[in-house]
Design an enzyme around this catalytic site. Structure first.
Site, PDB file in Angstrom:
ATOM      1  N   ARG A 169       0.848  -1.203   0.000  1.00 23.27           N
ATOM      2  CA  ARG A 169       0.000   0.000   0.000  1.00 23.27           C
ATOM      3  C   ARG A 169       0.869   1.233   0.000  1.00 23.27           C
ATOM      4  NH1 ARG A 169      -4.917  -1.617   4.113  1.00 23.27           N
ATOM      5  NH2 ARG A 169      -5.192  -3.648   3.133  1.00 23.27           N
TER       6      ARG A 169
ATOM      7  N   SER B 142      -7.986  -1.162   0.686  1.00 24.99           N
ATOM      8  CA  SER B 142      -8.961  -1.495   1.719  1.00 24.99           C
ATOM      9  C   SER B 142      -9.560  -0.285   2.411  1.00 24.99           C
ATOM     10  CB  SER B 142      -8.300  -2.435   2.716  1.00 24.99           C
ATOM     11  OG  SER B 142      -9.234  -2.894   3.639  1.00 24.99           O
ATOM     12  N   HIS B 143      -9.305  -0.149   3.704  1.00 23.28           N
ATOM     13  CA  HIS B 143      -9.949   0.903   4.501  1.00 23.28           C
ATOM     14  C   HIS B 143      -9.227   2.242   4.384  1.00 23.28           C
ATOM     15  CE1 HIS B 143      -6.744  -0.901   6.828  1.00 23.28           C
ATOM     16  NE2 HIS B 143      -6.635   0.235   7.469  1.00 23.28           N
TER      17      HIS B 143
ATOM     18  N   LYS C 147      -2.395  -6.711  -3.918  1.00 24.61           N
ATOM     19  CA  LYS C 147      -2.225  -7.855  -3.044  1.00 24.61           C
ATOM     20  C   LYS C 147      -2.384  -9.113  -3.871  1.00 24.61           C
ATOM     21  CE  LYS C 147      -5.794  -9.024  -0.278  1.00 24.61           C
ATOM     22  NZ  LYS C 147      -6.525  -9.514   0.885  1.00 24.61           N
TER      23      LYS C 147
ATOM     24  N   ASP D 111     -16.128  -1.808   4.448  1.00 22.20           N
ATOM     25  CA  ASP D 111     -14.979  -0.951   4.113  1.00 22.20           C
ATOM     26  C   ASP D 111     -14.747  -0.910   2.599  1.00 22.20           C
ATOM     27  OD1 ASP D 111     -13.908  -3.487   3.736  1.00 22.20           O
ATOM     28  OD2 ASP D 111     -11.911  -2.896   4.418  1.00 22.20           O
TER      29      ASP D 111
ATOM     30  N   ASP E 171     -12.915  -2.453   0.385  1.00 27.51           N
ATOM     31  CA  ASP E 171     -12.930  -3.671  -0.416  1.00 27.51           C
ATOM     32  C   ASP E 171     -13.943  -4.692   0.097  1.00 27.51           C
ATOM     33  OD1 ASP E 171     -11.331  -3.974   1.839  1.00 27.51           O
ATOM     34  OD2 ASP E 171     -10.025  -5.470   0.900  1.00 27.51           O
TER      35      ASP E 171
ATOM     36  N   ASP F 116     -14.396  -6.305   2.819  1.00 27.88           N
ATOM     37  CA  ASP F 116     -14.086  -7.458   3.673  1.00 27.88           C
ATOM     38  C   ASP F 116     -14.324  -7.157   5.150  1.00 27.88           C
ATOM     39  OD1 ASP F 116     -11.891  -5.785   3.888  1.00 27.88           O
ATOM     40  OD2 ASP F 116     -10.390  -7.352   3.541  1.00 27.88           O
ATOM     41  N   ARG F 117     -14.529  -5.883   5.500  1.00 30.40           N
ATOM     42  CA  ARG F 117     -14.821  -5.557   6.899  1.00 30.40           C
ATOM     43  C   ARG F 117     -16.307  -5.309   7.086  1.00 30.40           C
ATOM     44  NH1 ARG F 117     -10.151  -1.822   9.546  1.00 30.40           N
ATOM     45  NH2 ARG F 117      -8.381  -2.851   8.551  1.00 30.40           N
TER      46      ARG F 117
ATOM     47  N   THR G 210      -1.827 -10.536  13.761  1.00 34.12           N
ATOM     48  CA  THR G 210      -2.746  -9.685  13.004  1.00 34.12           C
ATOM     49  C   THR G 210      -2.590  -9.919  11.498  1.00 34.12           C
ATOM     50  OG1 THR G 210      -2.812  -7.991  14.689  1.00 34.12           O
ATOM     51  CG2 THR G 210      -3.243  -7.268  12.444  1.00 34.12           C
TER      52      THR G 210
ATOM     53  N   GLU H  43     -11.109 -10.708  13.631  1.00 36.61           N
ATOM     54  CA  GLU H  43     -10.151  -9.724  14.116  1.00 36.61           C
ATOM     55  C   GLU H  43     -10.912  -8.566  14.752  1.00 36.61           C
ATOM     56  OE1 GLU H  43      -6.251  -9.311  11.873  1.00 36.61           O
ATOM     57  OE2 GLU H  43      -7.729  -9.219  10.279  1.00 36.61           O
ATOM     58  N   GLU H  44     -10.236  -7.893  15.660  1.00 32.35           N
ATOM     59  CA  GLU H  44     -10.856  -6.754  16.339  1.00 32.35           C
ATOM     60  C   GLU H  44     -11.149  -5.605  15.375  1.00 32.35           C
ATOM     61  OE1 GLU H  44      -8.910  -3.866  16.359  1.00 32.35           O
ATOM     62  OE2 GLU H  44      -7.339  -5.037  15.351  1.00 32.35           O
ATOM     63  N   SER H  45     -10.463  -5.603  14.235  1.00 30.72           N
ATOM     64  CA  SER H  45     -10.545  -4.496  13.289  1.00 30.72           C
ATOM     65  C   SER H  45     -11.756  -4.634  12.356  1.00 30.72           C
ATOM     66  CB  SER H  45      -9.255  -4.423  12.483  1.00 30.72           C
ATOM     67  OG  SER H  45      -8.971  -5.692  11.900  1.00 30.72           O
TER      68      SER H  45
ATOM     69  N   LYS I 264     -11.636 -12.287   5.110  1.00 32.69           N
ATOM     70  CA  LYS I 264     -12.764 -11.815   5.896  1.00 32.69           C
ATOM     71  C   LYS I 264     -13.822 -11.299   4.931  1.00 32.69           C
ATOM     72  CE  LYS I 264     -10.468  -7.429   7.083  1.00 32.69           C
ATOM     73  NZ  LYS I 264      -9.008  -7.510   6.882  1.00 32.69           N
TER      74      LYS I 264
ATOM     75  N   ARG J  58      -0.927   1.292  17.505  1.00 29.03           N
ATOM     76  CA  ARG J  58      -2.215   0.800  17.958  1.00 29.03           C
ATOM     77  C   ARG J  58      -2.058   0.277  19.382  1.00 29.03           C
ATOM     78  NH1 ARG J  58      -4.851   1.290  13.221  1.00 29.03           N
ATOM     79  NH2 ARG J  58      -4.178   0.165  11.364  1.00 29.03           N
TER      80      ARG J  58
END
Ligand code: VG1
Ligand code: CO
Length: 550
Positions: free
Chosen positions: A22, A120-121, A133, A284, A286, A288-289, A351, A370-372, A383, A503
């Protein structure tokens, strides 16, 4: 038409992070920047075969989240692929494929692998980010061995092989030819929708909408829109307008497509109104979230994974039960408690979704999270935002209960893991690295120390040995674990493109149902103070607090 060989120079820093390479769009648009990375990837994939020709005659999947530079990059990649022995590319129409859809297409069509164009995000547009990716034949993100091999080769690359054919019409479905390569432009939604149909009871969901169940899905002007529209409004009969911000825009219409309560504030506001829909969700860039929201009630992603695990048997795709579950290390231990009660194996990985692939392939786990704001299952190797939305819709349909009542019941049974993540964005890289180094050096002296009512029992830098292939990944985040199970975790983001992001993850367990209704930040303030005491974040960064706390 001819295949040209063009000299090139290596670029420094083409090392994939948590999820691909990225960079700013301005980095990617430098002459040969994208070409170099893709040439290297194709070289490494070719060299991975026993005959040094692994890709030759094979099929690759290609698509992206529609952000700025997506369409240009698709044309470049097609010309490189054609010149490097790829036989066929399955391309999402318009260059569009969500990350979970790429995974679904690779698996259903038994492709060699796939290329996902997404950051992504991260924000998009000419001043935003772009990313690329590679996903392997199992549909999942390339493992570290492969991404490191690609990085090493980017540093010595001297030559590009590229075809000089005119652009392909990426908006026209069907077959076109470049050199010896076929380009098959496919409907971006069809394969993905077929996977969803076998996992969920679409009739139940149709009945819910028929009876007036109201949903608001915010696609944040990103790639999830066409998928959510086709499935929710198209197949399941949700009223038009259920999916908002549904058109993928090159700059996401200025939104930051990172579905948390801060960035998806418009959805949160709608879910707080007196006439709020029954259920809200966002995805998000892409797709996936996912963020899942009830009326005036936001679900913490770690809790979402725990609830899905507890109720999985209600969903047709998981009616025979789960093989096991996995969560990333910073994700709260809420799911561990469910797994323990249910007698399920529970894995803790670093992660990044790439670490779940082996466990899923080996049949050791069925759900991951995941927490994200990421949850997913063995149906693909990514995801999956819309899958999570359909899962939560189904849970409500099967139980007749609201999001809030499901979560509160869960806390009563299993206890509540108060959880927050504090992001400190845009820190100078040397400051962030020094902070982590000093923390690492301080670890041996910490165990046994008392912090208020808590005693610190474990302080380490998380290292993971993959139980399937034995590979070891070190330095995956600093963990401070206390005698009551509370945790304070520090790690640096591997997806940012500007400076460093620290983080800080805070978690504590509350078994007492009378104490499960506190606001999250005050409930974790003591642990935030411990983090400050140990790491000196504000002194080092000059920041009074995090830029984002969710
Ligand atoms: C972040 C998240 C991580 C997630 C990754 C990719 O990584 O923390 O859980 O897997 O983004 O998600 P980092 O290194 O910035 O913490 V996505 O939706 O960008 O593909
Ligand atoms: Co994403």
């Amino acid at each position: 038409m001819a295949i040209q060989t063009i000299p090139t120079q290596p670029f420094a820093g083409q090392r994939p992070g948590t999820s691909g390479l990225r960079k700013k769009v301005t980095a990617f648009t430098q002459s040969h920047y994208l070409e170099n990375f893709v040439q290297t990837l194709l070289d490494v994939l070719n060299a991975s075969g026993p005959d040094g020709q692994a890709l030759t005659g094979q099929t690759l999947v290609l698509g992206g989240d529609g952000r700025f530079y997506n369409r240009t990059a698709v044309q470049t990649i097609l010309k490189l692929a054609a010149a490097n022995g790829v036989a066929r590319v399955l391309l999402g129409r318009g260059g569009i494929l969500s990350t979970p859809a790429v995974s679904a297409v690779i698996r259903r069509r038994q492709a060699f692998g796939g290329i996902v164009l997404s950051a992504s995000h991260n924000p998009g547009g000419p001043d935003g980010d772009f990313g690329i990716k590679y996903n392997a034949g199992n549909g999942g993100p390339a493992n570290e061995a492969l991404t490191e091999a690609v990085y090493a080769r980017t540093q010595v690359l001297r030559e590009l092989r590229i075809s000089d054919v005119p652009d392909v019409d990426i908006d026209r479905l069907g077959l076109q030819q470049i050199e010896q390569m076929q380009v098959d432009v496919i409907d971006p939604v069809a394969d993905y929708a077929a996977v969803m149909r076998v996992l969920f009871d679409f009739d139940l969901l149709r009945t819910m909408f028929k009876r007036g169940f109201r949903v608001r899905v915010d696609a944040m002007n990103a790639v999830g829109g066409p998928y959510a529209r086709a499935i929710l409004e198209g197949e399941l009969g949700a009223p038009a307008g259920t999916v908002v911000n549904a058109e993928p825009l090159e700059d996401f219409g200025g939104l930051h497509p990172d579905p948390n309560p801060v960035n998806a504030e418009d959805l949160i506001a709608h879910m707080q109104r007196p006439d709020a829909p029954d259920f809200g969700a966002a995805m998000d860039g892409d797709a996936d979230r996912n963020m899942v929201v009830g009326r005036n009630f936001v679900v913490t992603p770690s809790d979402s994974l725990a609830l899905m695990t507890a109720h999985a048997r209600l969903i047709p795709g998981y009616k025979d039960g789960l093989l096991g579950v996995a969560r990333s290390m910073p994700t709260s231990a809420a799911v561990d408690r469910v797994a323990k009660v249910m007698g399920l194996p529970c894995f803790e990985t670093p992660t990044g979704w790439k670490f779940f692939g082996n466990l899923l392939d080996a049949g050791r786990v069925s759900l991951c999270g995941e927490e994200s704001y990421g949850t997913g299952s063995s149906h693909v190797r990514e995801k999956d935002g819309l899958w999570a939305i359909l899962f939560w819709l189904s849970l409500q349909g099967a139980t007749g209960r609201s999001v809030e009542s499901l979560v509160r019941e869960h806390w009563r049974i299993y206890g509540r893991n108060y959880y927050t993540r504090h992001d400190y964005e845009g820190i100078a890289v040397d400051v962030a690295q020094a902070l982590m180094q000093d923390l690492r050096a301080a670890l041996p002296a910490l165990p046994g120390r008392q912090f208020g009512t808590r005693r610190l029992v474990l302080a380490d830098d998380f290292a993971y040995t993959d139980p399937v292939d034995g590979s070891v990944s070190g330095q995956q985040g600093i963990r401070l674990i206390f005698d009551d199970g509370a945790r304070v975790i520090f790690r640096l983001s591997g997806t940012g493109t500007e400076g460093a992001t620290l983080r800080l993850y805070l978690e504590r367990y509350e078994a007492d149902s009378a104490k499960q209704d506190q606001p999250v930040q005050p409930a974790l303030a003591e642990l935030a103070a411990v983090a400050e005491q140990v790491a000196g974040i504000s002194g080092r960064t000059g920041m009074a607090g995090p830029t984002v706390a969710t």
